[in-house]
Design an enzyme around this catalytic site. Sequence first.
Site, PDB file in Angstrom:
ATOM      1  N   ARG A  27       0.828  -1.217   0.000  1.00 30.74           N
ATOM      2  CA  ARG A  27       0.000   0.000   0.000  1.00 30.74           C
ATOM      3  C   ARG A  27       0.856   1.258   0.000  1.00 30.74           C
ATOM      4  O   ARG A  27       0.506   2.258  -0.658  1.00 30.74           O
ATOM      5  CB  ARG A  27      -0.943  -0.034   1.204  1.00 30.74           C
ATOM      6  CG  ARG A  27      -2.061  -1.084   1.021  1.00 30.74           C
ATOM      7  CD  ARG A  27      -2.665  -1.462   2.350  1.00 30.74           C
ATOM      8  NE  ARG A  27      -3.847  -2.315   2.218  1.00 30.74           N
ATOM      9  CZ  ARG A  27      -3.835  -3.635   2.047  1.00 30.74           C
ATOM     10  NH1 ARG A  27      -2.678  -4.282   1.922  1.00 30.74           N
ATOM     11  NH2 ARG A  27      -4.968  -4.329   1.976  1.00 30.74           N
ATOM     12  N   ASP A 320      -4.016 -15.500   7.343  1.00 25.85           N
ATOM     13  CA  ASP A 320      -2.731 -16.034   6.869  1.00 25.85           C
ATOM     14  C   ASP A 320      -2.026 -16.885   7.930  1.00 25.85           C
ATOM     15  O   ASP A 320      -0.949 -17.431   7.665  1.00 25.85           O
ATOM     16  CB  ASP A 320      -1.811 -14.888   6.443  1.00 25.85           C
ATOM     17  CG  ASP A 320      -2.358 -14.163   5.212  1.00 25.85           C
ATOM     18  OD1 ASP A 320      -3.076 -14.797   4.412  1.00 25.85           O
ATOM     19  OD2 ASP A 320      -2.062 -12.963   5.063  1.00 25.85           O
ATOM     20  N   LYS A 347      -5.693 -19.449  -1.486  1.00 26.59           N
ATOM     21  CA  LYS A 347      -4.502 -18.652  -1.165  1.00 26.59           C
ATOM     22  C   LYS A 347      -3.363 -19.066  -2.105  1.00 26.59           C
ATOM     23  O   LYS A 347      -3.599 -19.645  -3.154  1.00 26.59           O
ATOM     24  CB  LYS A 347      -4.145 -18.814   0.311  1.00 26.59           C
ATOM     25  CG  LYS A 347      -5.187 -18.208   1.246  1.00 26.59           C
ATOM     26  CD  LYS A 347      -5.261 -16.707   1.067  1.00 26.59           C
ATOM     27  CE  LYS A 347      -6.315 -16.056   1.932  1.00 26.59           C
ATOM     28  NZ  LYS A 347      -6.498 -14.639   1.631  1.00 26.59           N
TER      29      LYS A 347
HETATM   30  C1  S3P Z   1      -4.224  -9.100   2.273  1.00 30.11           C
HETATM   31  C2  S3P Z   1      -5.471  -9.614   2.515  1.00 30.11           C
HETATM   32  C3  S3P Z   1      -5.741 -11.048   2.704  1.00 30.11           C
HETATM   33  C4  S3P Z   1      -4.451 -11.815   3.041  1.00 30.11           C
HETATM   34  C5  S3P Z   1      -3.322 -11.433   2.146  1.00 30.11           C
HETATM   35  C6  S3P Z   1      -3.014  -9.953   2.271  1.00 30.11           C
HETATM   36  C7  S3P Z   1      -4.067  -7.658   2.069  1.00 30.11           C
HETATM   37  O1  S3P Z   1      -6.289 -11.576   1.521  1.00 30.11           O
HETATM   38  O2  S3P Z   1      -4.673 -13.200   2.948  1.00 30.11           O
HETATM   39  O3  S3P Z   1      -2.148 -12.158   2.469  1.00 30.11           O
HETATM   40  O4  S3P Z   1      -2.919  -7.143   2.137  1.00 30.11           O
HETATM   41  O5  S3P Z   1      -5.079  -6.979   1.837  1.00 30.11           O
HETATM   42  P1  S3P Z   1      -7.878 -11.536   1.207  1.00 30.11           P
HETATM   43  O6  S3P Z   1      -8.287 -10.129   1.006  1.00 30.11           O
HETATM   44  O7  S3P Z   1      -8.028 -12.359  -0.049  1.00 30.11           O
HETATM   45  O8  S3P Z   1      -8.532 -12.184   2.399  1.00 30.11           O
END
Ligand code: S3P
Length: 443
Positions: A27, A320, A347
């Site tokens: 981000r 995660d 995932k």
């Molecule tokens: C993330 C959101 C999660 C997570 C990923 C990182 C993020 O995924 O599993 O490792 O940085 O917004 P999802 O939005 O698919 O749940």
Amino acid sequence: MLPVTAHPAPALRGECRPPGDKSISHRAVLIGALAVGETTISGLLEGEDVLRTLAAIRALGAAADRDKDGTWHIAGVGIGGLAEPDDVLDMGNSGTAARLLLGVLAAHPIVCFMTGDDSLRSRPMERVAGPLRRMGARIESRRGGRLPLMIAGAGDALAIEYELPVASAQVKSAILLAGLNAPGRTTVIEPRPTRDHTERMLRHFGADVQVAPEGGGNRITVTGQPELTAAAIAVPADISSAAFPLTAALLAPGSAVAMPGVGMNPGRIGLLDTLRDMGADVTLANEREAAGEPVADLRVRTSRLEGIEVPASRAPSMIDEYPILAVAAAAAHGRTVMRGLGELRVKESDRLSAIAAGLAACGVRAEISGDDLTVEGCGGPPPGGGTVATHYDHRIAMSFLVLGTIAQAAVTIDDGSAIDTSFPGFAALMNGLGARISGSGAA
Ligand code: S3P
């Protein structure tokens, strides 16, 4: 394939600094590229996933440079200012990079092609493409909504209101990032709270983001076309990476490990709540804020863990962390039931199957029933002694190296090369605490 072996270790002791938070790093780079002026980022995760995001914003016309001391400088082009890239954007293994960038591109009047590695090309993209089409983007993908895809962003994107069918921070963030360049207010309603790094960082850059509780989740609204002002970001250590030395220290007898400056975003700390419910001695000190994110120093000591039932409602805040929680459950006293893990199937690998197969290879009884996983705790060190298939999934790789570290017999993973996507230097950090991890994939 670069195998790695973790031999059973004595106590883990000392202080360690896990790498920068992956979610916040992506981000910081993306929002920095959309700001006006120069954003400086310290503590950026320099893992493969974030390097893909950096390469993408460069290909789209934003400059990104690194000082010798590791500080990154992003020269932002302003909202809507990205340029059409000459070549395909390859997001490697990173679902977050792909989905968040799709949001950004959806509100730029340019045509882009995006791909990724074998794993990313098998993951669902329709969950972001659907709402982004409603905002005016044209997105054509392979059958089943997979990468590679073409995106022609909207020159005059529409602000929308969208209710997420799955609690996903990536989908929420993609829509909010597209909403940045849509006149009016873009609203996302999430069924359960998910990590709010995008909301916090947008505010840190001067955007108007309103959040109100709704149902069991939140209604989040961003006002489009703000001027984002370049900012300084100090990226905290990643709680999802800290989870590996933390769990190893909980389970290896006589251990005590300190980790300064770990991110404590409320949407990320489900593992700490769950481990504490199991009896873990984890304490927080020096709680503070950095660039709008809560941060604390963590201290963990060996603890006796009891099996528990983990409700589905906790999944978004520790999505995660189920692979490493399964390792803690394998060494706990009694049975642990983890409910509502359907999202683990999409995932970096099918993590639900990978966890169950890995535990079986290490002599631990585990069963999948629907979307639930049950692990029968060994009440001490699990047998170990097996070889685990990682399916090029970094978190499966590191979780089973932790299992080998606290097991009766060494555990080998078939390939450690994915670890670099999120945790460069993992083996060295663990070995610095007393672990015994070695092999060609342990660099
Ligand atoms: C993330 C959101 C999660 C997570 C990923 C990182 C993020 O995924 O599993 O490792 O940085 O917004 P999802 O939005 O698919 O749940």
